[in-house]
Design an enzyme around this catalytic site. Structure first.
Site, PDB file in Angstrom:
ATOM      1  N   GLU A  73       0.825  -1.213   0.000  1.00  0.00           N
ATOM      2  CA  GLU A  73       0.000   0.000   0.000  1.00  0.00           C
ATOM      3  C   GLU A  73       0.858   1.261   0.000  1.00  0.00           C
ATOM      4  O   GLU A  73       1.770   1.406   0.814  1.00  0.00           O
ATOM      5  CB  GLU A  73      -0.906   0.072   1.238  1.00  0.00           C
ATOM      6  CG  GLU A  73      -1.651   1.406   1.268  1.00  0.00           C
ATOM      7  CD  GLU A  73      -2.491   1.660   2.517  1.00  0.00           C
ATOM      8  OE1 GLU A  73      -2.535   0.790   3.393  1.00  0.00           O
ATOM      9  OE2 GLU A  73      -3.094   2.736   2.580  1.00  0.00           O
ATOM     10  N   ASP A 141       9.007   5.564  15.273  1.00  0.00           N
ATOM     11  CA  ASP A 141       8.766   6.989  15.048  1.00  0.00           C
ATOM     12  C   ASP A 141       9.098   7.699  16.354  1.00  0.00           C
ATOM     13  O   ASP A 141       8.532   7.380  17.391  1.00  0.00           O
ATOM     14  CB  ASP A 141       7.284   7.188  14.675  1.00  0.00           C
ATOM     15  CG  ASP A 141       6.950   8.647  14.430  1.00  0.00           C
ATOM     16  OD1 ASP A 141       7.882   9.472  14.414  1.00  0.00           O
ATOM     17  OD2 ASP A 141       5.757   8.963  14.253  1.00  0.00           O
ATOM     18  N   ASP A 143       9.420  11.451  18.036  1.00  0.00           N
ATOM     19  CA  ASP A 143       9.125  12.873  17.862  1.00  0.00           C
ATOM     20  C   ASP A 143       9.696  13.668  19.012  1.00  0.00           C
ATOM     21  O   ASP A 143       9.478  13.313  20.165  1.00  0.00           O
ATOM     22  CB  ASP A 143       7.606  13.102  17.862  1.00  0.00           C
ATOM     23  CG  ASP A 143       7.014  12.865  16.493  1.00  0.00           C
ATOM     24  OD1 ASP A 143       7.811  12.711  15.550  1.00  0.00           O
ATOM     25  OD2 ASP A 143       5.785  12.832  16.386  1.00  0.00           O
ATOM     26  N   CYS A 153      14.735  24.551  25.733  1.00  0.00           N
ATOM     27  CA  CYS A 153      15.052  25.469  24.636  1.00  0.00           C
ATOM     28  C   CYS A 153      13.876  25.660  23.680  1.00  0.00           C
ATOM     29  O   CYS A 153      13.629  26.745  23.195  1.00  0.00           O
ATOM     30  CB  CYS A 153      16.267  24.959  23.874  1.00  0.00           C
ATOM     31  SG  CYS A 153      16.129  23.221  23.409  1.00  0.00           S
ATOM     32  N   GLY A 193      11.745  15.363   8.644  1.00  0.00           N
ATOM     33  CA  GLY A 193      11.470  16.616   7.951  1.00  0.00           C
ATOM     34  C   GLY A 193      11.185  17.775   8.878  1.00  0.00           C
ATOM     35  O   GLY A 193      11.269  18.940   8.497  1.00  0.00           O
ATOM     36  N   ARG A 195      10.349  17.332  13.109  1.00  0.00           N
ATOM     37  CA  ARG A 195      10.573  17.241  14.543  1.00  0.00           C
ATOM     38  C   ARG A 195      11.057  15.889  15.030  1.00  0.00           C
ATOM     39  O   ARG A 195      10.909  15.567  16.200  1.00  0.00           O
ATOM     40  CB  ARG A 195       9.294  17.587  15.269  1.00  0.00           C
ATOM     41  CG  ARG A 195       8.144  16.714  14.840  1.00  0.00           C
ATOM     42  CD  ARG A 195       6.940  17.058  15.661  1.00  0.00           C
ATOM     43  NE  ARG A 195       5.800  16.277  15.218  1.00  0.00           N
ATOM     44  CZ  ARG A 195       4.583  16.444  15.705  1.00  0.00           C
ATOM     45  NH1 ARG A 195       4.359  17.335  16.620  1.00  0.00           N
ATOM     46  NH2 ARG A 195       3.605  15.709  15.273  1.00  0.00           N
ATOM     47  N   GLY A 196      11.599  15.071  14.156  1.00  0.00           N
ATOM     48  CA  GLY A 196      12.045  13.786  14.681  1.00  0.00           C
ATOM     49  C   GLY A 196      12.674  12.896  13.646  1.00  0.00           C
ATOM     50  O   GLY A 196      13.105  13.356  12.585  1.00  0.00           O
ATOM     51  N   LEU A 354       0.741   3.470   8.770  1.00  0.00           N
ATOM     52  CA  LEU A 354       1.434   4.102   7.655  1.00  0.00           C
ATOM     53  C   LEU A 354       2.612   4.912   8.180  1.00  0.00           C
ATOM     54  O   LEU A 354       2.554   5.435   9.280  1.00  0.00           O
ATOM     55  CB  LEU A 354       0.482   5.045   6.916  1.00  0.00           C
ATOM     56  CG  LEU A 354      -0.739   4.403   6.251  1.00  0.00           C
ATOM     57  CD1 LEU A 354      -1.709   5.477   5.799  1.00  0.00           C
ATOM     58  CD2 LEU A 354      -0.299   3.556   5.082  1.00  0.00           C
ATOM     59  N   LYS A 356       5.596   7.881   6.736  1.00  0.00           N
ATOM     60  CA  LYS A 356       6.017   8.723   5.619  1.00  0.00           C
ATOM     61  C   LYS A 356       7.259   8.164   4.941  1.00  0.00           C
ATOM     62  O   LYS A 356       8.212   7.742   5.582  1.00  0.00           O
ATOM     63  CB  LYS A 356       6.288  10.136   6.130  1.00  0.00           C
ATOM     64  CG  LYS A 356       6.694  11.078   5.023  1.00  0.00           C
ATOM     65  CD  LYS A 356       6.489  12.517   5.416  1.00  0.00           C
ATOM     66  CE  LYS A 356       7.177  12.827   6.729  1.00  0.00           C
ATOM     67  NZ  LYS A 356       7.222  14.224   7.018  1.00  0.00           N
TER      68      LYS A 356
END
Lengths: 453, 464
Positions: A73, A141, A143, A153, A193, A195-196, A354, A356
């Protein structure tokens, strides 16, 4: 679209593959769908992506499963958040044309299903639930927005060079364990891309794990217990730590905490030390430390005040007087709380999540989701990742001198694509080939055996 | 239960033959060691109709007791005793040789009862696996080896040389889980880690290059996944047979018994409570204060305060609200009112509304999801930033005290509640909280947040 502009400039910038940003100002920095078309047309490594996701099944060997890639998929997110789920492609050119045609803002990769996902509705009518995921990379994943109580910060999706080391730590800890403990070899780390980071474990064994086994790996990596309402986020019990935690602590966490985060996040400055004191369950110790630190706001030795205080805290907690392991373990708990990787567990636990695709462009930042080499992840700088507009400028400058396919080599994507091919794809293809040959000879052997009765 | 037993007497004449099979189940292995049946295939046995139901009810009592023990968060050794007691109390048979038949028959009858929906299968699978686990623990290592061989588990013994090389790491693991330090006499097995994923997940084994090093006393973890996956597949098959043939063929004889057995025992699932009908949006704050259990109250308050809840919280609270009678449109309005303050109405419509319609069975695979039970909530694992879970289990003592105070629990009762929570009797703690707030007793105990809600509303209505 910027053909005219391009032509004018060609003669000026002949041999400069990575032009300075300031030089050209006709391409504004923000994300623009028109640029995306050019990116998919000239830079996106369609063929490499196809090669990867085919796992050797696109070859001529009799054991190749020709239906394999067509059961994977893909999901496209178009402009205005239109989702196209369950896309599938049977060959490299179909994939490339599909992407160029739809020009998705985001491409997600899902599992390999039992049947072609674009035909799932036809199968659904047969009653039995044949449409089910059968293979999927083991994915992670991470993040940085999940670390908001461990960094001062930035917060939310923001990230800077002071907090990025938290991601570096995560890569080192998880990568080492995946290789040394679980015995996986084909691992791809990708900047998400913004934050992680994402991690794709692509070994055949990893792709065939069931949900329960995926959950077990995720749990193996988990040290956070309790929710927002429990005081200590990390609780390390037992009279010893598991060897995996020991190694993570002594090889990665301790150094990053003491040499980087302690000072960069000012973890023991006047306004912040209470949070760490709260994690020590013994009140006589906390009041002793508090007393010391209230009186002595400035360090006399000229050393950073955070470092001095950390030494004092360690000395007190780990001195011979402290018999209870709970107290001595406290130093480790503090370090774990501020450094240990925080995974989005759900993504790893289920086959049908899914994720990215690498080399997408993040629509908010315009940055490319480039691979990160775990061996040199310390050097990775998220603020220096090529953006879509930067790449466009580079194409405009080198575009006409270089033959069609080779444009990427002359842009700042070059390094990433070379890494993807050389360090990830090549070894992966080699082990896929071996696996296919092995399964074939096993099958041949089996059919021979069954003939000898 | 009793009523149904009487009804079945009318069917007494008939005898039932369970599913046919070629092979006898190995209730005893070759060397005469008596083992636990693996229920791999049903035996050819004749069963009297009344035994059919009576055996099943007896086994259900065991499983139900196990379920209760798990919900109360009992420790493994407490569970071991509980299971052994339940087994002795319910599975006795006057004739010793028939005990094993009763074991097998009751298992296969309940398979029929619990194969029919995903929810039922999940419960049965989980309880049967737990039962098997503790029965297995009580057996000797000879039986363990016999069972492993029977299950075809690829285990290798770890050689002395290999052991010496890994001794330090193996000792670290043993100390981290409070077990005896290994010596050169300690038996270790080396298995692909996937075989013992449960031990890996709880970091109770050392793993290296894909192999787990398992001590003999951890062997149960090899076996349970095999047992479980076999049973899981078998249940799906049984379900197919049930829907395609058995239900129709047996519609006058077994079907009524089977259907009665499952519904009479699981209690209501609170999907949409018909009795209370609807609650409307304007009442929701008042109802939350008066009748929500602490877990839901906390989620509700957090949502009102942060205008946001993470996925686990949205599921737990969302399904609960559905259960108390909030209609889909109201639910959407309710969540939107909060979330839009944080993420904007547009993003809510795009990213969150789907999930809410999904809970109501209006999206995706269109399952009408049932609200979470206490057991499910207690066993959930909230992470950083999460508000779901069971406060009695997941809150620190300090936070629990504050939360109880806020709910209006008096100081004396508060101590009792905290005491129960510390003793890991989370549902009892919740029951005590209920009693303290409502000034009325709750004899049945709290098993489900929606049951708490319903009981609370009943009491408040009476008071009016």
């Amino acid at each position: 679209m910027t053909k005219e502009a391009q032509n004018e400039r060609d003669d000026m910038l002949v041999d400069d593959p990575e032009p300075q940003d300031e030089q050209i100002d006709d391409i504004p920095d923000e994300f623009n769908p028109n640029y995306l078309k050019v990116y998919y047309g000239r830079l996106f490594p369609h063929a490499d992506m196809f090669k990867w996701l085919s796992y050797g099944n696109d070859g001529k060997h009799p054991a190749c499963d020709q239906s394999y890639i067509g059961r994977r998929e893909f999901s496209f997110t178009l402009d205005n958040d239109i989702y196209l789920r369950f896309q599938s492609f049977n060959c490299a050119s179909e994939l490339e044309n599909g992407i160029k045609d739809k020009c998705p803002f985001k491409i997600d990769i899902g599992p390999v299903y039992s049947v072609d996902p674009s035909k799932r509705l036809a199968y659904a009518q047969s009653g039995d639930n044949i449409f089910t995921p059968v293979e999927r990379e083991l994915v992670f994943d991470i993040d940085i927005s999940d670390y908001d109580d461990a960094r001062y910060c930035c917060s939310g999706a923001d990230v800077c060079l002071d907090c990025w080391p938290l991601m570096t730590i995560a890569i080192k800890v998880i990568d080492t364990s995946l290789r040394d403990d679980f015995g996986f070899n084909n691992i791809l780390w990708v900047y998400s891309g913004r934050r992680g980071v994402h991690c794709w474990v692509c070994d055949g064994k990893a792709r065939r794990l069931n949900n329960e086994q995926r959950g077990a790996i995720a749990d193996y990596f988990r040290v956070y217990k309790g929710n927002t309402n429990s005081k200590s986020k990390v609780s390390l019990v037992g009279s010893a730590l598991h060897p995996f935690l020991v190694r993570s602590y002594s090889d990665v966490l301790r150094d990053f905490f003491e040499k980087k985060l302690l000072c960069s996040q000012q973890l023991l400055s006047d306004e912040r030390y209470e949070k760490i004191l709260e994690m020590i369950p013994d009140e006589s110790i906390t009041s002793e430390l508090r007393g010391k630190w209230q009186d002595n706001r400035r360090s006399s030795s000229g050393k950073d005040v955070n470092v001095v205080r950390w030494e004092q805290l360690k000395q007190l907690l780990q001195s011979g007087k402290q018999k209870a392991t709970g107290i001595r373990r406290c130093v480790e708990e503090i370090v774990f709380s501020f450094t240990y990787p925080r995974l989005d567990m759900e993504v790893s636990k289920h086959m049908n999540h899914l994720l990215k695709a690498p080399f997408c462009i993040h629509p908010k930042t315009g940055r490319v989701c480039v691979p990160i080499d775990p061996d040199v992840c310390d050097e990775f700088d998220p603020t220096n990742v090529p953006t879509l507009s930067k790449l466009l400028r580079e194409i405009n400058t080198v575009g006409l001198q270089v033959e069609g396919d080779k444009v990427w080599e002359r842009t700042s994507m070059g390094k990433s694509i070379r890494y993807f091919r050389g360090s990830f794809l090549q070894p992966l293809m080699k082990s896929c080939k071996e696996e296919i040959e092995e399964s074939y000879s096993a099958k041949v052997q089996q059919s021979k055996n069954s003939l000898t009765w | 239960m009793c009523k149904q037993l009487n009804i079945t007497k009318t069917f007494r004449v008939s005898k039932i033959t369970l599913v046919r099979s070629q092979k006898k189940p190995s209730s005893a292995s070759a060397d005469g060691v008596s083992t636990i049946p693996l229920y791999r295939s049903a035996p050819t046995l004749e069963v009297r109709l009344e035994d059919f139901e009576r055996f099943a009810v007896d086994r259900l009592l065991v499983l139900r007791g196990i379920s209760d023990g798990l919900a109360r968060g009992k420790k493994p050794d407490e569970m071991e005793k509980l299971v052994s007691d339940l087994w002795k109390a319910n599975m006795r048979h006057p004739n010793t040789s028939e005990i094993i038949d009763k074991d097998i028959i009751s298992h296969f009858v309940l398979r029929l009862v619990y194969c029919r929906t995903e929810e039922l299968r999940k419960w049965f699978l989980s309880m049967e696996s737990t039962l098997f686990r503790y029965r297995f623990r009580l057996e000797t290592s000879d039986v363990h080896r016999a069972l492993m061989t029977e299950l075809g588990i690829p285990y290798k013994s770890v050689t002395n040389a290999e052991f010496e090389g890994l001794k330090e790491k193996l000792s670290q693991v043993a100390r981290s889980i409070g077990q005896q330090l290994p010596t050169s006499d300690t038996v270790y097995y080396k298995v692909p880690w996937e075989e013992v994923s449960e031990l890996v997940g709880s970091r109770r084994v050392f793993i290296k290059k894909g192999y787990a090093y398992v001590a003999l006393n951890q062997v149960v973890s090899f076996v349970i996944p095999h047992f479980r996956s076999h049973l899981s597949k078998a249940l799906v098959l049984t379900n197919r047979k049930w829907t395609s043939m058995i239900r129709e063929q047996e519609k006058d004889r077994l079907t009524p018994i089977v259907e009665a057995l499952s519904t009479s025992y699981l209690g209501p699932d609170y999907t949409q409570d018909k009795e209370f009908g609807e609650i409307s949006l304007k009442d929701i704050d008042q109802v939350a204060r008066s009748s929500f259990p602490l877990c839901m109250r906390h989620l509700f308050d957090s949502l009102r305060e942060d205008h946001h809840l993470k996925h686990g919280g949205r599921m737990q609270l969302g399904l609960f609200l559905k259960g108390v009678g909030l209609k889909l449109d109201d639910a959407l309005a309710f969540w939107k009112a909060e979330f839009s303050q944080k993420v904007g109405a547009e993003r809510f419509d795009k990213e969150y509304a789907y999930g809410i319609r999904h809970n109501f069975g209006k999206e995706g695979k269109r399952t009408d999801y049932t609200p979470f039970s206490c057991q499910k909530i207690i066993l959930s694992t909230p992470g950083v930033g999460d508000h779901h879970g069971c406060p009695y289990r997941h809150f620190s003592e300090e936070n629990l005290r504050a939360a109880l105070g806020k709910m209006g629990v008096g100081s004396r009762e508060l101590e009792q509640v905290v005491e129960k929570a510390k003793g890991r009797h989370y549902q009892l703690a919740c029951t005590l909280t209920f009693e303290a707030i409502h000034g009325a007793s709750c004899d049945s105990g709290i098993n489900h947040p929606n049951q708490y809600f319903k009981a609370s509303q009943n009491i408040l209505k009476e008071k009016k």
